[in-house]
Design a protein around this motif. Structure first.
Motif, PDB file in Angstrom:
ATOM      1  N   ASN A  25       4.576   8.452  11.569  1.00  0.00           N
ATOM      2  CA  ASN A  25       4.200   7.972  12.898  1.00  0.00           C
ATOM      3  C   ASN A  25       4.524   6.493  13.101  1.00  0.00           C
ATOM      4  N   GLN A  26       5.150   5.853  12.098  1.00  0.00           N
ATOM      5  CA  GLN A  26       5.604   4.462  12.147  1.00  0.00           C
ATOM      6  C   GLN A  26       4.456   3.477  12.350  1.00  0.00           C
ATOM      7  N   GLU A  27       3.255   3.857  11.991  1.00  0.00           N
ATOM      8  CA  GLU A  27       2.113   2.950  12.083  1.00  0.00           C
ATOM      9  C   GLU A  27       1.876   2.201  10.774  1.00  0.00           C
ATOM     10  N   THR A  28       2.470   2.650   9.683  1.00  0.00           N
ATOM     11  CA  THR A  28       2.303   2.007   8.384  1.00  0.00           C
ATOM     12  C   THR A  28       3.669   1.679   7.799  1.00  0.00           C
ATOM     13  N   VAL A  29       3.845   0.414   7.404  1.00  0.00           N
ATOM     14  CA  VAL A  29       5.082  -0.037   6.774  1.00  0.00           C
ATOM     15  C   VAL A  29       4.699  -0.777   5.498  1.00  0.00           C
ATOM     16  N   MET A  30       5.286  -0.388   4.374  1.00  0.00           N
ATOM     17  CA  MET A  30       5.033  -1.041   3.094  1.00  0.00           C
ATOM     18  C   MET A  30       6.360  -1.427   2.465  1.00  0.00           C
ATOM     19  N   THR A  31       6.465  -2.668   2.036  1.00  0.00           N
ATOM     20  CA  THR A  31       7.665  -3.159   1.365  1.00  0.00           C
ATOM     21  C   THR A  31       7.262  -3.843   0.062  1.00  0.00           C
ATOM     22  N   SER A  32       8.132  -3.762  -0.928  1.00  0.00           N
ATOM     23  CA  SER A  32       7.903  -4.420  -2.218  1.00  0.00           C
ATOM     24  C   SER A  32       9.244  -4.822  -2.798  1.00  0.00           C
ATOM     25  N   ARG A  33       9.201  -5.862  -3.631  1.00  0.00           N
ATOM     26  CA  ARG A  33      10.425  -6.386  -4.248  1.00  0.00           C
ATOM     27  C   ARG A  33      10.058  -7.056  -5.567  1.00  0.00           C
ATOM     28  N   ILE A  34      10.880  -6.842  -6.578  1.00  0.00           N
ATOM     29  CA  ILE A  34      10.704  -7.489  -7.871  1.00  0.00           C
ATOM     30  C   ILE A  34      12.072  -7.925  -8.373  1.00  0.00           C
ATOM     31  N   ASP A  35      12.124  -9.086  -9.045  1.00  0.00           N
ATOM     32  CA  ASP A  35      13.389  -9.603  -9.543  1.00  0.00           C
ATOM     33  C   ASP A  35      13.319  -9.783 -11.052  1.00  0.00           C
ATOM     34  N   THR A  36      14.430 -10.214 -11.629  1.00  0.00           N
ATOM     35  CA  THR A  36      14.515 -10.360 -13.081  1.00  0.00           C
ATOM     36  C   THR A  36      13.691 -11.514 -13.613  1.00  0.00           C
ATOM     37  N   ASP A  37      13.205 -12.413 -12.752  1.00  0.00           N
ATOM     38  CA  ASP A  37      12.318 -13.491 -13.178  1.00  0.00           C
ATOM     39  C   ASP A  37      10.868 -13.041 -13.260  1.00  0.00           C
ATOM     40  N   GLY A  38      10.598 -11.796 -12.882  1.00  0.00           N
ATOM     41  CA  GLY A  38       9.238 -11.286 -12.930  1.00  0.00           C
ATOM     42  C   GLY A  38       8.412 -11.580 -11.701  1.00  0.00           C
ATOM     43  N   VAL A  39       9.031 -12.040 -10.627  1.00  0.00           N
ATOM     44  CA  VAL A  39       8.305 -12.338  -9.394  1.00  0.00           C
ATOM     45  C   VAL A  39       8.186 -11.039  -8.583  1.00  0.00           C
ATOM     46  N   LEU A  40       6.968 -10.663  -8.261  1.00  0.00           N
ATOM     47  CA  LEU A  40       6.678  -9.430  -7.527  1.00  0.00           C
ATOM     48  C   LEU A  40       6.120  -9.793  -6.162  1.00  0.00           C
ATOM     49  N   GLN A  41       6.709  -9.217  -5.111  1.00  0.00           N
ATOM     50  CA  GLN A  41       6.268  -9.455  -3.739  1.00  0.00           C
ATOM     51  C   GLN A  41       5.969  -8.121  -3.075  1.00  0.00           C
ATOM     52  N   GLY A  42       4.978  -8.132  -2.201  1.00  0.00           N
ATOM     53  CA  GLY A  42       4.615  -6.923  -1.478  1.00  0.00           C
ATOM     54  C   GLY A  42       4.070  -7.256  -0.110  1.00  0.00           C
ATOM     55  N   ARG A  43       4.240  -6.329   0.827  1.00  0.00           N
ATOM     56  CA  ARG A  43       3.746  -6.530   2.193  1.00  0.00           C
ATOM     57  C   ARG A  43       3.323  -5.185   2.784  1.00  0.00           C
ATOM     58  N   LEU A  44       2.192  -5.209   3.465  1.00  0.00           N
ATOM     59  CA  LEU A  44       1.663  -4.033   4.150  1.00  0.00           C
ATOM     60  C   LEU A  44       1.460  -4.383   5.611  1.00  0.00           C
ATOM     61  N   ILE A  45       2.036  -3.582   6.501  1.00  0.00           N
ATOM     62  CA  ILE A  45       1.875  -3.746   7.941  1.00  0.00           C
ATOM     63  C   ILE A  45       1.246  -2.468   8.479  1.00  0.00           C
ATOM     64  N   GLN A  46       0.078  -2.616   9.095  1.00  0.00           N
ATOM     65  CA  GLN A  46      -0.653  -1.461   9.605  1.00  0.00           C
ATOM     66  C   GLN A  46      -0.944  -1.669  11.084  1.00  0.00           C
ATOM     67  N   SER A  47      -0.556  -0.683  11.882  1.00  0.00           N
ATOM     68  CA  SER A  47      -0.825  -0.718  13.314  1.00  0.00           C
ATOM     69  C   SER A  47      -2.047   0.137  13.623  1.00  0.00           C
ATOM     70  N   SER A  71      -2.570  -4.897  15.220  1.00  0.00           N
ATOM     71  CA  SER A  71      -1.859  -4.709  13.959  1.00  0.00           C
ATOM     72  C   SER A  71      -2.367  -5.723  12.956  1.00  0.00           C
ATOM     73  N   ALA A  72      -2.242  -5.384  11.683  1.00  0.00           N
ATOM     74  CA  ALA A  72      -2.654  -6.267  10.589  1.00  0.00           C
ATOM     75  C   ALA A  72      -1.544  -6.305   9.552  1.00  0.00           C
ATOM     76  N   THR A  73      -1.332  -7.489   8.963  1.00  0.00           N
ATOM     77  CA  THR A  73      -0.306  -7.693   7.950  1.00  0.00           C
ATOM     78  C   THR A  73      -0.935  -8.346   6.738  1.00  0.00           C
ATOM     79  N   LEU A  74      -0.648  -7.796   5.575  1.00  0.00           N
ATOM     80  CA  LEU A  74      -1.142  -8.332   4.304  1.00  0.00           C
ATOM     81  C   LEU A  74       0.045  -8.554   3.390  1.00  0.00           C
ATOM     82  N   SER A  75       0.236  -9.795   2.925  1.00  0.00           N
ATOM     83  CA  SER A  75       1.354 -10.156   2.058  1.00  0.00           C
ATOM     84  C   SER A  75       0.810 -10.754   0.774  1.00  0.00           C
ATOM     85  N   ALA A  76       1.465 -10.422  -0.344  1.00  0.00           N
ATOM     86  CA  ALA A  76       1.024 -10.918  -1.651  1.00  0.00           C
ATOM     87  C   ALA A  76       2.234 -11.202  -2.522  1.00  0.00           C
ATOM     88  N   GLN A  77       2.071 -12.154  -3.440  1.00  0.00           N
ATOM     89  CA  GLN A  77       3.120 -12.504  -4.390  1.00  0.00           C
ATOM     90  C   GLN A  77       2.471 -12.956  -5.692  1.00  0.00           C
TER      91      GLN A  77
END
Length: 334
Positions: free
Chosen positions: A120-142, A148-154
């Motif tokens: 229903n395109q109300e929830t979007v989740m993205t994540s990314r990790i690199d070779t340096d060990g840095v992990l990023q994530g984002r949650l977008i909820q409508s 709407s609410a957005t939560l980002s973490a690293q």
């Protein structure tokens, strides 16, 4: 996978309660007025009480100067980058990225990312990790069509220095936007309100509090826009101001100028910086370039000649400092 932005809320047809100032009890009755059809007022701007009904959604406070902001934040990278994107399922996409920087001072990096969009395109989740060990994530909820609410973490190998968390809640009314933000970096709190007061005018205010520095300030902005022009001024507290003007020459060409004033020294001397940029967009190609008073010229060329393939060239040259960087990116999507 559908590329529709789940947070792209269009204007809503919401009626506002209140008495019509043009039909007050003191006005003489119009007994012989012709009866209009129900659709006669559709698309018109009408006054009701203290509000104007029928105005478009103004967007967010950060978008008051979206034309100059997009030029200032133009992605000018260096070295060679390759991205491969593939849909795993109709709702899940995987991305592989390789970066080869210039010279031998910086190591090569690899990034792996995942993007999930609910049916229903109300929830979007993205994540990314690199070779340096840095992990990023984002949650977008409508939550419906307006909130709407957005939560980002690293986080990374050194959590005390690389761990960050931010939260954002946005509510979009028919002609206004309210936004609240919090970030663990210096414990930053932010609240903003943006209102479209007329068909071509937008005004807004933003308050920021930095608990880590015990500092706070208020920013205010105003924007005028029509089919071919956009003028905006933002006052950044009592020590800075930014003004921008964008002219749409044609459907493909836009020219933008920006002037930034900042008081950043105890002698009360005002520093200024000006930027001029232009954008030329075709159906499959685009060229964007800027020049500022610091002597920096930046250019980005994008080519989408074939479906699912993108080729990007980027350059930045600072003539007074004799600094330059060039980048090339190839992206393949299947």
């Amino acid at each position: 996978m559908s590329k529709t932005n789940p947070l792209d809320f269009g204007p809503r047809d919401i009626s506002l309660d209140g008495d019509d100032v043009f039909n007050s009890p003191q006005a003489p009755p119009q007994q012989h007025a012709a009866k209009e059809s129900p659709d006669a007022d559709e698309g018109k701007v009408r006054l009701r009480g203290l509000f104007i009904e029928g105005l478009d959604q103004p967007g967010r406070f950060a978008e008051l100067q979206k034309e100059s902001r997009s030029l200032a934040m133009m992605d000018v990278f260096k070295g060679f980058q390759f991205e491969y994107m593939r849909g795993v399922t109709p709702n899940l996409q995987a991305t592989h990225s390789l970066s080869y920087p210039e010279g031998d001072q910086e190591p090569q990096t690899y990034n792996f990312g995942l993007t999930y969009v609910s049916p229903n395109q109300e929830t979007v989740m993205t994540s990314r990790i690199d070779t340096d060990g840095v992990l990023q994530g984002r949650l977008i909820q409508s939550f419906g069509d307006n909130c709407s609410a957005t939560l980002s973490a690293q986080t990374g190998p050194d959590p005390s220095r690389m761990s960050q968390l931010s939260a954002d809640v946005t509510y979009k009314g028919p002609d206004y936007t309210t936004e609240f933000q919090y970030a663990t970096s210096m414990h930053q709190w932010c609240a903003s309100y943006l209102q479209r007061v007329a068909r071509n005018w937008i005004v807004g205010i933003q308050g920021v509090y930095l608990h880590g520095r015990a500092a706070s300030w208020l920013s205010g902005g105003v924007r005028y826009e029509d089919d071919n022009n956009a003028v905006s001024v933002v006052l950044e507290g009592l020590q800075g101001a930014v003004g921008s003007y964008t002219r749409k020459i044609s459907d493909q060409v836009k020219v933008t100028s920006e002037l930034r004033l900042q008081q950043s020294n105890p002698q009360n001397v005002i520093d200024s910086q000006a930027m001029v940029g232009w954008e030329y967009r075709l159906r499959m190609h685009s060229v964007t370039s800027t020049f500022d008073t610091a002597g920096t010229v930046r250019t980005v060329l994008e080519d989408r000649a074939s479906m699912g393939f993108m080729f990007v060239l980027a350059s930045e040259i600072n003539f007074p400092q004799r600094y330059y960087k060039f980048g090339m990116r190839m992206a393949l999507q299947l």
